[in-house]
Design an enzyme around this catalytic site. Structure first.
Site, PDB file in Angstrom:
ATOM      1  N   ASP A 347       0.824  -1.204   0.000  1.00 22.43           N
ATOM      2  CA  ASP A 347       0.000   0.000   0.000  1.00 22.43           C
ATOM      3  C   ASP A 347       0.858   1.254   0.000  1.00 22.43           C
ATOM      4  O   ASP A 347       1.989   1.261   0.483  1.00 22.43           O
ATOM      5  CB  ASP A 347      -0.900   0.011   1.231  1.00 22.43           C
ATOM      6  CG  ASP A 347      -1.857  -1.168   1.230  1.00 22.43           C
ATOM      7  OD1 ASP A 347      -2.503  -1.375   0.196  1.00 22.43           O
ATOM      8  OD2 ASP A 347      -1.945  -1.871   2.246  1.00 22.43           O
ATOM      9  N   THR A 348       0.254   2.355  -0.482  1.00 20.71           N
ATOM     10  CA  THR A 348       0.970   3.621  -0.552  1.00 20.71           C
ATOM     11  C   THR A 348      -0.015   4.746  -0.861  1.00 20.71           C
ATOM     12  O   THR A 348      -1.179   4.495  -1.116  1.00 20.71           O
ATOM     13  CB  THR A 348       2.061   3.562  -1.645  1.00 20.71           C
ATOM     14  OG1 THR A 348       2.849   4.726  -1.604  1.00 20.71           O
ATOM     15  CG2 THR A 348       1.449   3.427  -3.021  1.00 20.71           C
ATOM     16  N   ILE A 349       0.470   5.972  -0.818  1.00 22.40           N
ATOM     17  CA  ILE A 349      -0.329   7.107  -1.281  1.00 22.40           C
ATOM     18  C   ILE A 349       0.493   7.875  -2.311  1.00 22.40           C
ATOM     19  O   ILE A 349       1.725   7.806  -2.342  1.00 22.40           O
ATOM     20  CB  ILE A 349      -0.769   8.056  -0.138  1.00 22.40           C
ATOM     21  CG1 ILE A 349       0.443   8.758   0.529  1.00 22.40           C
ATOM     22  CG2 ILE A 349      -1.595   7.311   0.885  1.00 22.40           C
ATOM     23  CD1 ILE A 349       0.838  10.056  -0.096  1.00 22.40           C
ATOM     24  N   TYR A 365       4.613   8.206  -1.208  1.00 25.49           N
ATOM     25  CA  TYR A 365       4.935   8.161   0.229  1.00 25.49           C
ATOM     26  C   TYR A 365       4.254   6.927   0.812  1.00 25.49           C
ATOM     27  O   TYR A 365       3.052   6.741   0.619  1.00 25.49           O
ATOM     28  CB  TYR A 365       4.409   9.459   0.817  1.00 25.49           C
ATOM     29  CG  TYR A 365       4.423   9.688   2.304  1.00 25.49           C
ATOM     30  CD1 TYR A 365       5.458   9.272   3.120  1.00 25.49           C
ATOM     31  CD2 TYR A 365       3.366  10.403   2.886  1.00 25.49           C
ATOM     32  CE1 TYR A 365       5.447   9.552   4.478  1.00 25.49           C
ATOM     33  CE2 TYR A 365       3.358  10.698   4.230  1.00 25.49           C
ATOM     34  CZ  TYR A 365       4.398  10.263   5.033  1.00 25.49           C
ATOM     35  OH  TYR A 365       4.386  10.551   6.385  1.00 25.49           O
ATOM     36  N   SER A 366       5.006   6.074   1.513  1.00 23.12           N
ATOM     37  CA  SER A 366       4.460   4.750   1.830  1.00 23.12           C
ATOM     38  C   SER A 366       5.071   4.151   3.085  1.00 23.12           C
ATOM     39  O   SER A 366       6.188   4.498   3.487  1.00 23.12           O
ATOM     40  CB  SER A 366       4.745   3.816   0.641  1.00 23.12           C
ATOM     41  OG  SER A 366       4.363   2.496   0.905  1.00 23.12           O
TER      42      SER A 366
END
Length: 525
Positions: A347-349, A365-366
């Site tokens: 997962d990450t953004i 960013y993760s």
């Protein structure tokens, strides 16, 4: 143009600035920073740090980041590597001796020193206008006041919460339970950490009481981390790598990120007439899946910390792609045995911002797995990433875990140019999917002429190991055709990835698009 009889979303058009990201509060905060005099870098930092409160299963200050960006009035693409390193005491042989064949993902052995805070501090100082205090203020406010849990976040939370251990359960469960949609999530301890960083910069995080909290927690669980490891953390400016597809130039972050894999996949796809195929048909999916298998096999063999990597030019070379593309049979699958991508979803953004001066920021960013390592520091509740899981324990491999090394990362920001002019910062979330996601997005716009929002809305598929996961946006007939070609086909439980993009038009208009697979949006002014 989309059919307005059907569900969907329109792109956002503005002239002064746009932010596109996976949560509306973060997009709104970024635009507020722009409106108050900040630039795209100030806004991207503000939105990204807030996403650690809005989407704590995806990211946080215990994680890493990468950034690609351009300066106002300048189309040169800059890159910053904000990924942390393994502790100096890391010993792959010792892990092998205790019976491990891979890095245990929910253990201090998988926890590299967080690099994002150092990166945000440096980016703010070197490229921002309003200062770190202004960029961190929104996240401090929402960490204390609380954020209502959004629908996609709630779904992810319910799937990942069992990884939470000890202090992390206290910090990331509400009343001991998984928060439901609309539940208010607060993180007052994180607000205190951010307040100290706002006042004293990186030293507040990497030295003193906060660093001691992190180190003591990890050593108490058997970790080898030291205060020296944290104090020595430093992000690096690097040189982007490039590829070309259609009439676009693609800029990717160099290793230890997997951007080179996206370039390799696109170089393979050039050898097929994708534009002549149905964009939503089995033929295109098959070629993409086979190229993904070969591309990720190369990634798993070669990619590592740049200080330990010798085959980057080989991965990027057109001849390499030509030889690999020749292995792809349009009528049947490759022989079994290629590693493909890892099975575990990560997962990450991602956030992108373009401001009135056309500074463009592409930032990812993760904390790696959902809720990272599942381990949080005892006092401040800082949730640690498990990026060390990106290492291998294969002896002699360039990505073998080792002291001070950076592991191979899945997260990759992107920027597109045409004729040397920046036209679109973009990113595709979804862990292992990201390299394939970059290739598919670019193919959607270059081969099929899709607009930005349509390119993100389009259904996706991804080969993981020997299984092709095909979203429900594809027909049963397509799945049947893939099966006839020899693929094992599944419908994934969760939609594949999530993406954001801002197109910079020649007339000065900005066009922001945001993936409906997430809770977010594009907002402009």
């Amino acid at each position: 143009m989309r059919d307005f009889h059907l569900p969907g979303r329109s792109a956002v058009y503005a002239t002064n600035g746009i932010c596109a990201t996976s949560h509306p509060l973060a997009a709104n905060v970024a635009v507020q920073i722009l409106e108050s005099g900040g630039n795209a870098m100030d806004a991207a930092i503000a939105g990204a740090v807030l996403l650690g409160i809005c989407e704590p299963q995806m990211t946080g200050i215990g994680g890493d980041c990468f950034a690609l960006f351009t300066a106002p009035g300048d189309d040169k693409v800059y890159a910053l590597n904000g990924s942390g390193r393994a502790p100096a005491g890391t010993d792959a042989a010792a892990l092998r001796a205790t019976g491990h064949s891979v890095i245990p993902p929910y253990d201090p052995a998988a926890i590299t020193v967080p690099g994002a805070v150092d990166a945000f501090c440096k980016l703010s100082k070197d490229w921002g206008k309003v200062g770190l205090k202004a960029s961190l203020a929104p996240a401090i406010h929402y960490a204390e006041a609380g954020v209502p849990v959004a629908p996609r976040v709630a779904k992810d939370w319910s799937q990942d919460y069992e990884k939470l251990q000890g202090r992390a359960k206290e910090s990331f469960l509400v009343g001991g339970k998984v928060p439901q949609v609309g539940t208010l999530f607060r993180a007052p301890d994180q607000a205190e950490v951010l307040r100290r960083i706002a006042m004293d910069g990186r030293e507040a995080f990497y030295e003193g009481e906060i660093a001691e909290d992190m180190v003591n927690t990890l050593r108490g669980m058997g970790g080898v981390h030291t205060l020296d490891d944290f104090a020595a953390t430093a992000c690096d400016y690097t040189t982007p790598i490039q590829g070309e597809y259609g009439n676009y130039e693609l800029f990717e972050h160099p290793p230890n990120g997997q951007g080179a894999t996206a370039v390799l996949i696109l170089n393979m796809l050039k050898h097929f007439d994708l534009a002549g195929m149905d964009p939503f048909g089995a033929e295109r999916l098959h070629i993409e899946a086979e190229a993904t298998k070969l591309g990720y096999d190369a990634r798993n063999r070669f990619l590592s910390d740049m200080d330990h990597m010798e085959r980057l030019e080989h991965m990027l070379a057109p001849e390499t792609a030509a030889k690999l593309a020749a292995l792809i049979d349009p009528k049947k699958v490759l022989p079994a045995g290629l590693p493909g991508a890892e099975q575990v979803h990560k997962d990450t953004i991602y956030i992108t911002v373009v401001d009135k001066d056309r500074m463009a920021v592409s930032l990812i960013y993760s904390i790696f797995h959902g809720f990272g390592s599942g381990i949080a520091s005892d006092k401040f509740g800082i949730l640690f990433q498990n990026r060390g899981s990106g290492f291998t324990l294969e002896e002699g491999h360039p990505n073998e875990a080792g002291p001070g090394k950076r592991p191979m990362h899945t997260i990759i920001p992107g920027i597109l140019q045409q004729n040397g002019k920046t036209v679109a910062p973009f990113g595709v979330m979804g862990g292992q999917y990201q390299s394939t996601g970059h290739a598919r997005f670019l193919s959607n716009i270059a081969d099929y002429g899709m607009d930005m929002q349509a390119a993100l809305d389009a259904p996706r598929a991804f080969v993981e190991g020997d299984i092709v996961k095909v979203e429900r946006g594809y027909s049963d007939a397509v799945r049947a055709e893939l099966s006839d070609l020899g693929h094992t086909v599944e419908i994934p439980d969760t939609a594949i990835g999530g993406a954001q993009v801002i197109k910079i038009h020649d007339n000065g208009t900005l066009e922001g698009a945001s993936d409906p697979r997430k809770d977010g949006c594009a907002i402009g002014y």
